[in-house]
Design a protein around this motif. Structure first.
Motif, mmCIF file in Angstrom:
data_model
loop_
_atom_site.group_PDB
_atom_site.id
_atom_site.type_symbol
_atom_site.label_atom_id
_atom_site.label_comp_id
_atom_site.label_asym_id
_atom_site.label_seq_id
_atom_site.Cartn_x
_atom_site.Cartn_y
_atom_site.Cartn_z
ATOM 1 N N GLY A 258 30.506 -67.990 -56.777
ATOM 2 C CA GLY A 258 30.927 -67.928 -58.167
ATOM 3 C C GLY A 258 29.995 -67.213 -59.120
ATOM 4 O O GLY A 258 30.374 -66.956 -60.257
ATOM 5 N N LEU A 259 28.762 -66.883 -58.682
ATOM 6 C CA LEU A 259 27.818 -66.195 -59.548
ATOM 7 C C LEU A 259 27.305 -64.937 -58.847
ATOM 8 O O LEU A 259 27.120 -64.939 -57.628
ATOM 9 N N PRO A 260 27.070 -63.854 -59.598
ATOM 10 C CA PRO A 260 26.528 -62.641 -58.977
ATOM 11 C C PRO A 260 25.179 -62.900 -58.307
ATOM 12 O O PRO A 260 24.411 -63.772 -58.733
ATOM 13 N N ARG A 261 24.909 -62.155 -57.262
ATOM 14 C CA ARG A 261 23.656 -62.314 -56.536
ATOM 15 C C ARG A 261 22.439 -62.130 -57.450
ATOM 16 O O ARG A 261 21.437 -62.826 -57.308
ATOM 17 N N VAL A 262 22.548 -61.190 -58.391
ATOM 18 C CA VAL A 262 21.404 -60.927 -59.252
ATOM 19 C C VAL A 262 21.096 -62.125 -60.136
ATOM 20 O O VAL A 262 19.929 -62.409 -60.440
ATOM 21 N N ASP A 263 22.108 -62.887 -60.529
ATOM 22 C CA ASP A 263 21.856 -64.094 -61.317
ATOM 23 C C ASP A 263 21.174 -65.169 -60.473
ATOM 24 O O ASP A 263 20.314 -65.907 -60.965
ATOM 25 N N ARG A 264 21.570 -65.280 -59.221
ATOM 26 C CA ARG A 264 20.870 -66.199 -58.312
ATOM 27 C C ARG A 264 19.410 -65.777 -58.167
ATOM 28 O O ARG A 264 18.501 -66.630 -58.160
ATOM 29 N N ALA A 265 19.196 -64.475 -58.052
ATOM 30 C CA ALA A 265 17.837 -63.968 -57.897
ATOM 31 C C ALA A 265 17.003 -64.222 -59.152
ATOM 32 O O ALA A 265 15.826 -64.595 -59.065
ATOM 33 N N ILE A 266 17.597 -64.031 -60.323
ATOM 34 C CA ILE A 266 16.864 -64.246 -61.568
ATOM 35 C C ILE A 266 16.446 -65.701 -61.697
ATOM 36 O O ILE A 266 15.312 -66.009 -62.111
ATOM 37 N N SER A 267 17.324 -66.634 -61.363
ATOM 38 C CA SER A 267 16.974 -68.057 -61.444
ATOM 39 C C SER A 267 15.813 -68.386 -60.510
ATOM 40 O O SER A 267 14.883 -69.104 -60.890
ATOM 41 N N ALA A 268 15.851 -67.847 -59.290
ATOM 42 C CA ALA A 268 14.754 -68.083 -58.342
ATOM 43 C C ALA A 268 13.462 -67.453 -58.836
ATOM 44 O O ALA A 268 12.374 -68.038 -58.709
ATOM 45 N N ALA A 269 13.563 -66.257 -59.421
ATOM 46 C CA ALA A 269 12.361 -65.580 -59.919
ATOM 47 C C ALA A 269 11.739 -66.346 -61.077
ATOM 48 O O ALA A 269 10.507 -66.504 -61.145
ATOM 49 N N LEU A 270 12.554 -66.845 -61.996
ATOM 50 C CA LEU A 270 12.024 -67.580 -63.135
ATOM 51 C C LEU A 270 11.405 -68.912 -62.702
ATOM 52 O O LEU A 270 10.383 -69.340 -63.254
ATOM 53 N N LEU A 271 12.011 -69.570 -61.719
ATOM 54 C CA LEU A 271 11.434 -70.817 -61.216
ATOM 55 C C LEU A 271 10.057 -70.562 -60.614
ATOM 56 O O LEU A 271 9.095 -71.281 -60.907
ATOM 57 N N THR A 272 9.943 -69.536 -59.780
ATOM 58 C CA THR A 272 8.663 -69.223 -59.165
ATOM 59 C C THR A 272 7.655 -68.740 -60.203
ATOM 60 O O THR A 272 6.458 -69.055 -60.117
ATOM 61 N N ALA A 273 8.134 -67.987 -61.194
ATOM 62 C CA ALA A 273 7.237 -67.517 -62.251
ATOM 63 C C ALA A 273 6.664 -68.691 -63.036
ATOM 64 O O ALA A 273 5.484 -68.676 -63.421
ATOM 65 N N TYR A 274 7.475 -69.699 -63.276
ATOM 66 C CA TYR A 274 6.979 -70.872 -64.008
ATOM 67 C C TYR A 274 5.873 -71.574 -63.225
ATOM 68 O O TYR A 274 4.841 -71.966 -63.792
ATOM 69 N N VAL A 275 6.079 -71.729 -61.907
ATOM 70 C CA VAL A 275 5.054 -72.349 -61.067
ATOM 71 C C VAL A 275 3.794 -71.484 -61.050
ATOM 72 O O VAL A 275 2.664 -71.985 -61.135
ATOM 73 N N ALA A 276 3.961 -70.156 -60.955
ATOM 74 C CA ALA A 276 2.811 -69.259 -60.925
ATOM 75 C C ALA A 276 2.027 -69.301 -62.236
ATOM 76 O O ALA A 276 0.789 -69.271 -62.238
ATOM 77 N N LEU A 277 2.728 -69.382 -63.347
ATOM 78 C CA LEU A 277 2.048 -69.465 -64.638
ATOM 79 C C LEU A 277 1.252 -70.762 -64.759
ATOM 80 O O LEU A 277 0.145 -70.782 -65.301
ATOM 81 N N ARG A 278 1.807 -71.836 -64.257
ATOM 82 C CA ARG A 278 1.072 -73.109 -64.277
ATOM 83 C C ARG A 278 -0.139 -73.065 -63.354
ATOM 84 O O ARG A 278 -1.124 -73.761 -63.577
ATOM 85 N N ALA A 279 -0.052 -72.239 -62.316
ATOM 86 C CA ALA A 279 -1.173 -72.121 -61.379
ATOM 87 C C ALA A 279 -2.251 -71.170 -61.877
ATOM 88 O O ALA A 279 -3.258 -70.978 -61.206
ATOM 89 N N GLY A 280 -2.046 -70.572 -63.045
ATOM 90 C CA GLY A 280 -3.047 -69.686 -63.610
ATOM 91 C C GLY A 280 -2.866 -68.229 -63.284
ATOM 92 O O GLY A 280 -3.726 -67.403 -63.623
ATOM 93 N N ASP A 281 -1.783 -67.863 -62.625
ATOM 94 C CA ASP A 281 -1.543 -66.466 -62.287
ATOM 95 C C ASP A 281 -0.801 -65.756 -63.419
ATOM 96 O O ASP A 281 -0.255 -66.375 -64.324
ATOM 97 N N ARG A 282 -0.752 -64.443 -63.315
ATOM 98 C CA ARG A 282 -0.053 -63.607 -64.288
ATOM 99 C C ARG A 282 1.245 -63.116 -63.656
ATOM 100 O O ARG A 282 1.275 -62.786 -62.457
ATOM 101 N N THR A 283 2.309 -63.055 -64.436
ATOM 102 C CA THR A 283 3.617 -62.675 -63.896
ATOM 103 C C THR A 283 4.285 -61.640 -64.792
ATOM 104 O O THR A 283 3.998 -61.549 -65.994
#
Length: 445
Positions: A258-283
């Protein structure tokens, strides 16, 4: 606008047989057959005159300013009849009112764009549920409302233009809570500074060499100076650069559940980016199709997560084929230090896959590259379902061939030194976070 109801049309039609009988039996009085029709027309006119006028209706809608793609939301329409002094006019108000909203193709009403609701004391409040299926600016154009007179023979209709906009963003409702859970769950793998001594590549301090420690960490010069064995302690770097490169070409615009692949990818990217930002990395985010679309600024700290969110909302759907050579070459020129490049894409055919493999070589020479691919559940089902006729056999053979080509491309990427993550749409986010943490724990960045 005033027009007859279905009830009025049926009643008028019932006079046709009577008029026919009169015309046949007593043709000299044929005009008596028109009496019924004239009477119904008079009743329709009377019903329209006694109904509430369209100019008395006041309408407004309540809707969210922003909403995540795939998240249902409610649009509330409030309607009321006003008297000349601006107060609610309750006299002769209809018992029910029908309405319809015109929305663009980014909003799915599930067949419920037209609805009705009760009107109490000249006022009504009607809720309609919509689900955004694509990112961007969705618009609610017009609201149509209609009601009948006391006899139910005439419709009175009014149209109001709103032009209200709703910003459809990537679905991030779950990201903060889910990101914190994943962050805390994997804290033992080096994401919290107090626990990451001994891993990583960044020098932390000197300590006395203990049995079981890696002998390669012994600093012989410092040991000779202090006449005891001293070893270096390292910690995981806190400022690694993570780039999420999103393919938004034709193949990635195809829907998955029901959702385009790119939207699935964006949600996964933002989730990982949030974890990376909390870990002190730059995204940062990088989107491409036939040409590079968006290159967001590099951000640090979760307080700047909204910058990534706004950049992700601007990623557009492209009906063209992706140009991997131009996109990955452009990305490589923008990276001035070793980075983790997470590429979300799909392998549509051998030709595009070959171009992607060639374009990835420059990135792999200097950076750590992780390819993320959504598993094609429909293709897998076609390949493994029991065929019942020759058409099913042809589908199964074609599906097997496509899956084999996909496996070959993945194997070639791995031989080139890239990491590949293939997962279903419902687990791609958590799997990607786990892969990021594993790469960080192994000090591959």
């Amino acid at each position: 606008m005033i027009y007859p109801t279905a009830r009025a049309v049926i009643l008028a039609g019932l006079g046709a047989p009577v008029a026919l009988v009169i015309g046949v039996v007593i043709p000299q009085f044929w005009y008596l057959g028109l009496v019924w029709i004239v009477m119904i027309a008079a009743l329709i006119g009377l019903d329209a005159l006694t109904a509430k006028r369209s100019g008395q209706l006041d309408s407004e809608i309540e809707k969210p300013a922003t909403i995540g793609v795939g998240s249902p939301f409610t649009v509330t329409s409030r309607l009321r009849f006003l008297a000349s002094d601006g107060t609610v006019d309750r006299r002769n108000a209809p018992n029910r009112i029908e309405l319809a909203l015109s929305v663009d193709d980014k909003l799915d009403g599930g067949g419920g764009r037209r609805t009705e609701g009760p009107m109490i004391d000249g006022q009504a409040e009607v809720d309609q549920i919509f689900t955004p299926n694509r990112r961007g600016k969705a618009q609610i154009g017009h609201l149509w409302a209609r009601w009948t007179g006391p006899l139910g023979l005439a419709w009175v209709q009014r149209r109001d233009h709103f032009g209200a906009e709703i910003i459809v963003t990537p679905d991030i409702g779950f990201i903060q809570d889910k990101g914190i859970q994943l962050y805390l769950r994997d804290a033992a793998y080096g994401l919290i500074a107090q626990l990451d001594r001994g891993d990583g590549t960044e020098f932390d301090s000197m300590t006395e060499f203990q049995s079981g420690m890696d002998r390669r960490t012994i600093d012989w010069k410092q040991s000779a100076r202090h006449t005891e064995l001293l070893a270096k302690e390292y910690r995981t770097e806190r400022n690694n650069h993570i780039v999420f490169a999103l393919d938004c070409g034709r193949t990635m615009c195809e829907p998955v559940a029901g959702l385009p692949r790119v939207d699935r990818a964006i949600s996964a990217a933002l989730l990982t980016a949030y974890v990376a930002l909390r870990a002190g990395d730059r995204t940062s985010l990088f989107a491409f199709s036939g040409r590079p679309q968006i290159a967001s600024p590099t951000v640090t700290g979760t307080r700047n997560f909204s910058t990534l969110q706004r950049s992700a909302a601007e990623i557009d759907y492209a009906p063209e084929e992706s140009n991997y050579t131009l996109a990955l070459t452009t990305l490589a020129t923008q990276l001035h230090r070793r980075s983790l490049v997470v590429i979300f894409t799909d392998f549509a055919d051998p030709t595009s896959a070959e171009l992607m493999l060639r374009a990835s070589g420059r990135l792999l020479d200097r950076h750590l590259v992780l390819f993320v691919v959504l598993r094609d559940a429909e293709l897998t089902a076609l390949a493994h379902d029991k065929p019942e006729d020759s058409t099913d056999v042809s589908r199964a053979v074609t599906a097997h061939a496509l899956l084999r080509e996909r496996a070959i491309v993945i194997a070639r990427l791995q031989r080139m030194g890239a990491h590949v993550l293939e997962a279903g749409h419902d687990e791609i986010g958590t799997r990607l976070v786990s892969s990021y943490i594993e790469l960080k724990r192994r000090s591959l960045l």
